[in-house]
Design a protein around this motif. Sequence first.
Motif, PDB file in Angstrom:
ATOM      1  N   MET A  35       0.838  -1.207   0.000  1.00  0.00           N
ATOM      2  CA  MET A  35       0.000   0.000   0.000  1.00  0.00           C
ATOM      3  C   MET A  35       0.869   1.251   0.000  1.00  0.00           C
ATOM      4  SD  MET A  35      -3.075  -0.811  -0.240  1.00  0.00           S
ATOM      5  CE  MET A  35      -3.773   0.816   0.028  1.00  0.00           C
ATOM      6  N   GLU A  36       1.880   1.216   0.826  1.00  0.00           N
ATOM      7  CA  GLU A  36       2.789   2.345   0.957  1.00  0.00           C
ATOM      8  C   GLU A  36       3.434   2.658  -0.403  1.00  0.00           C
ATOM      9  OE1 GLU A  36       4.227   4.960   3.872  1.00  0.00           O
ATOM     10  OE2 GLU A  36       2.430   3.759   3.920  1.00  0.00           O
ATOM     11  N   LEU A  38       2.320   1.754  -3.419  1.00  0.00           N
ATOM     12  CA  LEU A  38       1.292   2.224  -4.357  1.00  0.00           C
ATOM     13  C   LEU A  38       1.006   3.700  -4.135  1.00  0.00           C
ATOM     14  CD1 LEU A  38      -1.298  -0.712  -4.372  1.00  0.00           C
ATOM     15  CD2 LEU A  38       0.314  -0.072  -6.173  1.00  0.00           C
ATOM     16  N   LEU A  39       1.002   4.106  -2.865  1.00  0.00           N
ATOM     17  CA  LEU A  39       0.738   5.505  -2.531  1.00  0.00           C
ATOM     18  C   LEU A  39       1.838   6.403  -3.093  1.00  0.00           C
ATOM     19  CD1 LEU A  39      -0.767   7.702  -1.019  1.00  0.00           C
ATOM     20  CD2 LEU A  39       0.458   7.054   1.044  1.00  0.00           C
ATOM     21  N   PHE A  40       3.087   6.013  -2.853  1.00  0.00           N
ATOM     22  CA  PHE A  40       4.182   6.844  -3.343  1.00  0.00           C
ATOM     23  C   PHE A  40       4.236   6.824  -4.871  1.00  0.00           C
ATOM     24  CE2 PHE A  40       5.587   6.690   1.057  1.00  0.00           C
ATOM     25  CZ  PHE A  40       6.034   7.993   1.221  1.00  0.00           C
ATOM     26  N   ARG A  41       3.824   5.701  -5.469  1.00  0.00           N
ATOM     27  CA  ARG A  41       3.805   5.652  -6.921  1.00  0.00           C
ATOM     28  C   ARG A  41       2.826   6.696  -7.474  1.00  0.00           C
ATOM     29  NH1 ARG A  41       1.503   0.633 -10.289  1.00  0.00           N
ATOM     30  NH2 ARG A  41      -0.423   1.530  -9.448  1.00  0.00           N
ATOM     31  N   ALA A  42       1.678   6.830  -6.796  1.00  0.00           N
ATOM     32  CA  ALA A  42       0.691   7.818  -7.240  1.00  0.00           C
ATOM     33  C   ALA A  42       1.304   9.211  -7.227  1.00  0.00           C
ATOM     34  CB  ALA A  42      -0.543   7.767  -6.345  1.00  0.00           C
ATOM     35  N   PHE A  43       2.048   9.524  -6.185  1.00  0.00           N
ATOM     36  CA  PHE A  43       2.683  10.841  -6.109  1.00  0.00           C
ATOM     37  C   PHE A  43       3.765  10.980  -7.175  1.00  0.00           C
ATOM     38  CE2 PHE A  43       0.830  11.021  -1.834  1.00  0.00           C
ATOM     39  CZ  PHE A  43       0.347  12.314  -1.857  1.00  0.00           C
ATOM     40  N   GLU A  45       3.930   9.499 -10.064  1.00  0.00           N
ATOM     41  CA  GLU A  45       3.345   9.670 -11.394  1.00  0.00           C
ATOM     42  C   GLU A  45       2.741  11.055 -11.562  1.00  0.00           C
ATOM     43  OE1 GLU A  45       0.727   6.335 -11.631  1.00  0.00           O
ATOM     44  OE2 GLU A  45       2.327   4.951 -12.254  1.00  0.00           O
ATOM     45  N   SER A  46       2.319  11.668 -10.441  1.00  0.00           N
ATOM     46  CA  SER A  46       1.721  12.994 -10.521  1.00  0.00           C
ATOM     47  C   SER A  46       2.775  14.073 -10.749  1.00  0.00           C
ATOM     48  CB  SER A  46       0.939  13.317  -9.248  1.00  0.00           C
ATOM     49  OG  SER A  46      -0.086  12.379  -9.066  1.00  0.00           O
ATOM     50  N   ALA A  47       3.931  13.949 -10.096  1.00  0.00           N
ATOM     51  CA  ALA A  47       4.971  14.966 -10.251  1.00  0.00           C
ATOM     52  C   ALA A  47       6.344  14.364  -9.973  1.00  0.00           C
ATOM     53  CB  ALA A  47       4.693  16.144  -9.309  1.00  0.00           C
ATOM     54  N   SER A  50       9.314  16.283  -8.400  1.00  0.00           N
ATOM     55  CA  SER A  50       9.313  16.659  -6.981  1.00  0.00           C
ATOM     56  C   SER A  50       9.770  15.531  -6.066  1.00  0.00           C
ATOM     57  CB  SER A  50       7.910  17.094  -6.549  1.00  0.00           C
ATOM     58  OG  SER A  50       7.438  18.111  -7.375  1.00  0.00           O
ATOM     59  N   PHE A  51      10.021  14.350  -6.632  1.00  0.00           N
ATOM     60  CA  PHE A  51      10.382  13.198  -5.815  1.00  0.00           C
ATOM     61  C   PHE A  51      11.815  13.349  -5.307  1.00  0.00           C
ATOM     62  CE2 PHE A  51       9.877   8.607  -4.856  1.00  0.00           C
ATOM     63  CZ  PHE A  51       8.543   8.646  -4.483  1.00  0.00           C
ATOM     64  N   PRO A  52      12.032  13.334  -4.007  1.00  0.00           N
ATOM     65  CA  PRO A  52      13.360  13.673  -3.470  1.00  0.00           C
ATOM     66  C   PRO A  52      14.364  12.526  -3.498  1.00  0.00           C
ATOM     67  CG  PRO A  52      11.855  13.260  -1.689  1.00  0.00           C
ATOM     68  CD  PRO A  52      11.066  13.092  -2.945  1.00  0.00           C
TER      69      PRO A  52
ATOM     70  N   ARG B  49       4.609  19.240  -1.118  1.00  0.00           N
ATOM     71  CA  ARG B  49       5.682  18.964  -2.060  1.00  0.00           C
ATOM     72  C   ARG B  49       5.137  18.697  -3.459  1.00  0.00           C
ATOM     73  NH1 ARG B  49      10.956  17.045  -2.233  1.00  0.00           N
ATOM     74  NH2 ARG B  49      11.240  17.411   0.001  1.00  0.00           N
ATOM     75  N   PHE B  50       4.043  17.923  -3.555  1.00  0.00           N
ATOM     76  CA  PHE B  50       3.566  17.478  -4.863  1.00  0.00           C
ATOM     77  C   PHE B  50       2.395  18.302  -5.409  1.00  0.00           C
ATOM     78  CE2 PHE B  50       5.798  13.863  -3.078  1.00  0.00           C
ATOM     79  CZ  PHE B  50       6.540  13.404  -4.143  1.00  0.00           C
ATOM     80  N   VAL B  53      -2.368  15.046  -6.289  1.00  0.00           N
ATOM     81  CA  VAL B  53      -2.097  13.638  -6.542  1.00  0.00           C
ATOM     82  C   VAL B  53      -3.213  13.072  -7.414  1.00  0.00           C
ATOM     83  CG1 VAL B  53      -3.128  12.986  -4.311  1.00  0.00           C
ATOM     84  CG2 VAL B  53      -1.569  11.412  -5.455  1.00  0.00           C
ATOM     85  N   LYS B  54      -2.819  12.620  -8.583  1.00  0.00           N
ATOM     86  CA  LYS B  54      -3.768  12.073  -9.572  1.00  0.00           C
ATOM     87  C   LYS B  54      -4.980  12.999  -9.758  1.00  0.00           C
ATOM     88  CE  LYS B  54      -1.623   8.166 -10.310  1.00  0.00           C
ATOM     89  NZ  LYS B  54      -1.518   7.213 -11.383  1.00  0.00           N
ATOM     90  N   TYR B 189      -4.962   4.304   4.797  1.00  0.00           N
ATOM     91  CA  TYR B 189      -4.803   4.555   3.370  1.00  0.00           C
ATOM     92  C   TYR B 189      -6.068   5.145   2.755  1.00  0.00           C
ATOM     93  CZ  TYR B 189      -0.435   2.304   4.130  1.00  0.00           C
ATOM     94  OH  TYR B 189       0.819   2.033   4.618  1.00  0.00           O
ATOM     95  N   ILE B 196      -6.390   6.357  -6.475  1.00  0.00           N
ATOM     96  CA  ILE B 196      -4.994   6.703  -6.753  1.00  0.00           C
ATOM     97  C   ILE B 196      -4.063   5.510  -6.601  1.00  0.00           C
ATOM     98  CG2 ILE B 196      -5.393   9.075  -5.905  1.00  0.00           C
ATOM     99  CD1 ILE B 196      -3.319   8.296  -3.646  1.00  0.00           C
ATOM    100  N   TYR B 197      -4.524   4.461  -5.927  1.00  0.00           N
ATOM    101  CA  TYR B 197      -3.643   3.312  -5.689  1.00  0.00           C
ATOM    102  C   TYR B 197      -3.596   2.357  -6.877  1.00  0.00           C
ATOM    103  CZ  TYR B 197      -3.843   4.910  -0.855  1.00  0.00           C
ATOM    104  OH  TYR B 197      -3.766   5.668   0.276  1.00  0.00           O
TER     105      TYR B 197
END
Lengths: 267, 261, 266
Positions: A35-36, A38-43, A45-47, A50-52, B49-50, B53-54, B189, B196-197
């Motif tokens: 889950m964690e 997948l969550l970071f993947r969403a961010f 893919e969005s930008a 900005s990924f550090p 930061r972002f 999101v989606k 979550y 978004i997942y």
Amino acid sequence: MKKYWSFFRIRFIHGLQYRAAALSGMVTQFVWGTMEILLFRAFYESAPQSFPMEFQALSTYIWLQQAFLALYMTWFWESELFHSITTGNVAYELCRPVRLYHMWFVRGLTVRLSKAVLRCMPILVFAWLLPAPYGLTLPGSFHTWFFTLLSMTLGLLFVVAFGMVVYISVFYTISSQGIKLIVTSLSEFLSGAIIPLPFLPDGIREFVNFLPFASAQNVPFRIFGGDLKGHDMYTSLLGQVFWLAVFLVIGQIMERNALKRVVIQGG
Amino acid sequence: MNSTRLYEKYLLIHLKSMMQHKVSFLLTTIGQFLVSFNIFLGVRFMMDRFKEVKGFSYGEVLLCFSITLMAFTIAETIFRSLDTFETIIGNGEFDRILLRPRGSLFLVLCSKIELTRIGRLLQAVVMLIYGIYSSSIIWTPVRIMTVVLMIIGGVAVFAAIFLIFASICFFTLEGLEFMNIFTDGAREYGKYPIGIYGKTLLTICTYLVPFALFQYYPFLYLTGKTSDSWYSLLPLAACLFLIPAGLLWNFGLSRYQSTGS
Amino acid sequence: MIQVEHMNKTFKVTRRSAGFSEAVKALFHREVELIHALNDISFTIGDGEMVGYIGPNGAGKSSTIKILSGILTPDNGTCMINGRIPWKERKEHVKDIGVVFGQRSQLWWDVPILDSFELLRDIYEIPTHQYQETLDELTGLLSLGELLRTPARQLSLGQRMRCEIAASLLHRPKILFLDEPTIGLDAVSKLAVRDFIRKQNKEHKTTVLLTTHDMQDIDALADRVLLIGRGRLLLDGTLSDLKSHRPKEEATLDEIIAALYRDYRI
């Protein structure tokens, strides 16, 4: 040494007996890690700009976090120890031929290790089998492995030493519940358990890196994934040594003083 | 005396008991607040930061987060006894409940009303208001009703999950940790819209455990990402999840009575 | 009237052995053992009887009590209590019975006893005047007066047990199950509890089934004794029947029981 080993053995056997619990814990952590990611993947893919950190390094960070949860969790407390202080039963511990600080330190270490040993391997193997960049990536160099192990050890010792200070502080206050609560919520965030520290905003991040909590899981997991290297890595390792020493010293001084008071007041 | 009145009596006794431990109550309440405040901070810094999101903005994420948190918190306040059903079975309290001339599930629910969750509820309310204020949603009566339905549907789904957990306790008391995925995990979550997942997870949360029915789809309507107003009624479908949960409870209960363990 | 005929109950138990290698083995394979908790048990207890139910730990005493109170279903055999099958008509049945567990409490820990009692009044839907009457009587007989305004956590064990017993009798049950009611009590409280049970039986014709390890309880309360061991009913008779098994002339009741356990190899 022998008595510490037998303590570890008892804990370990105790853990083995509950196979369903171990299995279910692993499934939980595996889902949590997924889950964690997948969550970071969403961010991501969005930008992506900005990924550090590298996505691969982040995945590695998350899987290590799940596998070694038991080693670095700061919300885990042995209520038995709190209880023995508040009720005065701690006096019995003082009758034993072992120093209280050492006894409890080893106990803290053992509880964490025995939990982690049982659960980490399957999670690590599963994560390693996952396709890049979502899985656990092993570093190529011996150098990285060495410093990860060193840093993991320092981090674990720090977490236990920090826990000791919290346990012993109960000698000085009445409400263990209040201390537990504040310490838990602060340390969770500041150690990078909620989001990895590199994701914090500029300004806040630099400050948090100076705090002791950054010496726990933050350093080893980022070294392993290759996010922390070179000069920064050495500074972080020194930071770990520094904070470990500080908390060891504080804990022992607090213990000495607290026990003096217990002896004088007669428990 | 009907059940509602009896429930009130229990509530009163719980309040009285709690007043005997004011400090502890206060600290637990603050603790509940701090834990979910941490999660809020996580969301805040990530969105900082972002930016989005989606396609969901910070305000929209807050709204989604607050609705999930509110549904979970209400469900936990009322159904906490089911979440700690292991102890009720383990210490023999359930046997005592079976000795009473009332529905056993009803008495289980009465045995614990978790008022300490008020700290978290407060946070959910504040975030809801802030989310409403900062998202650019144009509020219509239908949209307001959608929010209410989302919360009701959420309470129902979480209640069903707690009930399933309790029913499993009739069969085994070991290895129940994985149920955290559906309770704490869903709260954790569910702070972001489930879509978004990714597709796989959305499918699971639509057909297997209907989280998306009260959270994601109606939220799409709420934020104007779909104009299909049928989406706002999906939380009602989510309530149907209570049926299999209830059946499982009955099955577990009859098994408990034949094994007594 | 309690009628039990040819009742059986078996449980499955998984074994856990000590040692490191055993623990590892158990990770993959577990031994399951069948325990015959009740093996062809039959007895009848008439209205207003006081019966002592004795036997060593694990003999099947609590399984019997659980079945009689409708919590547990037996594998086979019949059980009729006042014309009802307990586990089939649980809600109706439990209105007729009161159960006291010596080692577990039904009172709320932090609120005055009276609040616990009033909640029970509402649960059992006891009419107000009847409740008041019963409460007054119990308060007198068990000297609860002051205790009613005190939270359970501030009471001594003996005081709490008196309140427990009162709590189980508020709805005026026809049958009272007592599971080790005097365990851990001091001499004065024990005598008070026994005295009360006797009076309750005499005045309200309450049927009493009592499990205990305290032979003085049996001596003081039971006209009839059921001895159970390894799930079998070994002896059903009067107290003097039991005493006729005495191994030597001046043997105490405890010694008789110990001798019986030995004779039956339980």
